[in-house]
Motif scaffolding. Structure first.
Motif, short mmCIF file in Angstrom:
data_model
loop_
_atom_site.label_atom_id
_atom_site.label_comp_id
_atom_site.label_asym_id
_atom_site.label_seq_id
_atom_site.Cartn_x
_atom_site.Cartn_y
_atom_site.Cartn_z
N ILE A 94 44.28 60.10 58.04
CA ILE A 94 44.15 58.96 57.13
C ILE A 94 42.98 59.19 56.18
O ILE A 94 43.07 58.94 54.97
N THR A 95 41.88 59.70 56.72
CA THR A 95 40.73 60.01 55.89
C THR A 95 41.08 61.07 54.84
O THR A 95 40.76 60.92 53.65
N GLU A 96 41.73 62.13 55.29
CA GLU A 96 42.00 63.27 54.41
C GLU A 96 43.09 62.98 53.39
O GLU A 96 43.03 63.47 52.24
N ASN A 97 44.10 62.21 53.77
CA ASN A 97 45.28 62.04 52.92
C ASN A 97 45.40 60.69 52.22
O ASN A 97 46.27 60.52 51.37
N GLY A 144 28.75 48.15 60.16
CA GLY A 144 29.05 49.55 60.42
C GLY A 144 30.50 49.90 60.22
O GLY A 144 30.99 50.84 60.81
N ASP A 145 31.19 49.18 59.37
CA ASP A 145 32.61 49.45 59.15
C ASP A 145 32.77 50.59 58.17
O ASP A 145 33.34 50.44 57.11
N LYS A 146 32.23 51.70 58.50
CA LYS A 146 32.40 52.92 57.72
C LYS A 146 33.44 53.78 58.42
O LYS A 146 33.51 53.80 59.64
N ILE A 147 34.22 54.49 57.66
CA ILE A 147 35.33 55.21 58.27
C ILE A 147 34.85 56.27 59.25
O ILE A 147 35.53 56.58 60.20
N GLU A 148 33.63 56.81 59.04
CA GLU A 148 33.19 57.87 59.95
C GLU A 148 32.78 57.32 61.31
O GLU A 148 32.67 58.06 62.26
N LEU A 162 42.91 50.87 57.17
CA LEU A 162 41.72 50.90 58.04
C LEU A 162 40.52 51.58 57.40
O LEU A 162 39.55 51.89 58.07
N CYS A 163 40.57 51.81 56.09
CA CYS A 163 39.45 52.48 55.43
C CYS A 163 39.28 52.08 53.97
O CYS A 163 38.31 52.50 53.33
#
Length: 292
Positions: A70-73, A229-233, A139-140
């Motif tokens: 999800i992060t990458e695409n 802290g709702d950061k994707i990492e 979610l991001c």
């Protein structure tokens, strides 16, 4: 003729529409699976029982692995496209999505042709279809879509033939709160709901910040931050719900377009102050959690 900045918004809509089928078929099911894992994780008490700690770590690892595509695409391509098109300047709270585009939209609404109108209606339908059919922030991208919805609504609401709020089904709802204690309680009560929170500036800084002039070009002084802290990492999706907006509907009305970038920059420097405030909110939420 469609101005360059308006065309950039339309190019983004084309980009989202091109990827819509893939998002729906491949990534929304993955987001749903991640939400299920998060629900399982939220029931565990890893600090109280060794079995819970084992299951918690197992689920956490699976969430991290499943979140990577999800992060990458999705996250990286969408945010890269926003910067490439000049829609977003790269700020963490995405206020530049509004500030970079509102002046051009205001000008366009005063100077458009019949041919332009047909193009606008075409892209409005494309954007509404994308947001309605996906109905997800993956979610991001909660920040991104919330701010995009606001600027798109500012443009598209002018070009409509009814009083209907065409964005209602997917836009983030705002809950007004008076202080951080009330904010913390609302965050807990509205966990995982598509809401953001508004605290008037005067409750934070002691006065209301607003200047007046003649041209009515609005720059938002609206600080959105993810819910603790709702950061994707981070990967802790159980905390990824809701946003905090400090400064309810605060706008600056400027005397001319030349000052917009400078005034916008001065507002955005206050993000540092807001990030400090968020730490205080975290302590309040932690306190309420311990009480329950």
């Amino acid at each position: 003729m469609i101005p360059q900045k308006i065309q950039a918004l339309f190019d983004l809509i084309d980009f989202l529409d091109k990827n819509k089928a893939t998002y729906i078929e491949k990534y929304i099911p993955l987001c749903n699976k991640l939400s299920e894992l998060d629900n399982q994780r939220s029931l565990l008490k890893p600090n109280e029982n060794y079995k819970d700690k084992h299951f918690y770590d197992t689920i956490q690892k699976e969430i991290k692995e499943k979140f990577e595509p999800i992060t990458e695409n999705i996250y990286k391509p969408v945010t890269s496209k926003l910067k490439e098109l000049g829609i977003w300047s790269g700020d963490d709270v995405y206020t530049s999505i509004w500030n970079n585009n509102i002046s051009e939209i205001s000008n366009f609404k005063r100077n458009f042709s019949e041919e332009d109108t047909q193009i606008v209606f075409h892209y409005k339908q494309k954007y509404l279809s994308f947001r309605t059919e996906t109905n997800s922030d993956f979610l991001c991208l909660s920040f991104v879509f919330s701010n995009l919805d606001e600027i798109m609504k500012e443009l598209f609401e002018f070009f409509k033939d009814s009083e209907e709020n065409e964005f209602e089904s997917f836009e983030t709802k705002t809950i007004e709160v008076g202080d951080f204690y009330e904010l913390a309680k609302n965050i807990k009560e509205n966990k995982r709901k598509n809401v953001k929170y508004s605290i008037p500036n005067e409750n934070i800084f002691g006065k209301k910040d607003r200047t007046q002039s003649t041209d009515n070009v609005a720059i938002k002084n609206e600080f959105n931050v993810y819910n603790m802290g709702d950061k994707i990492e981070v990967g802790d999706i159980s905390n990824n719900s809701g946003k905090i907006t400090v400064g309810k509907d605060n706008k600056i009305e400027l005397e001319g377009n030349d000052d917009i970038a400078k005034k916008s920059y001065r507002w955005q420097k206050r993000d540092t102050i807001i990030m400090t405030i968020i730490g205080i909110i975290g302590l309040v939420i932690a306190y309420l959690t311990m009480k329950n």
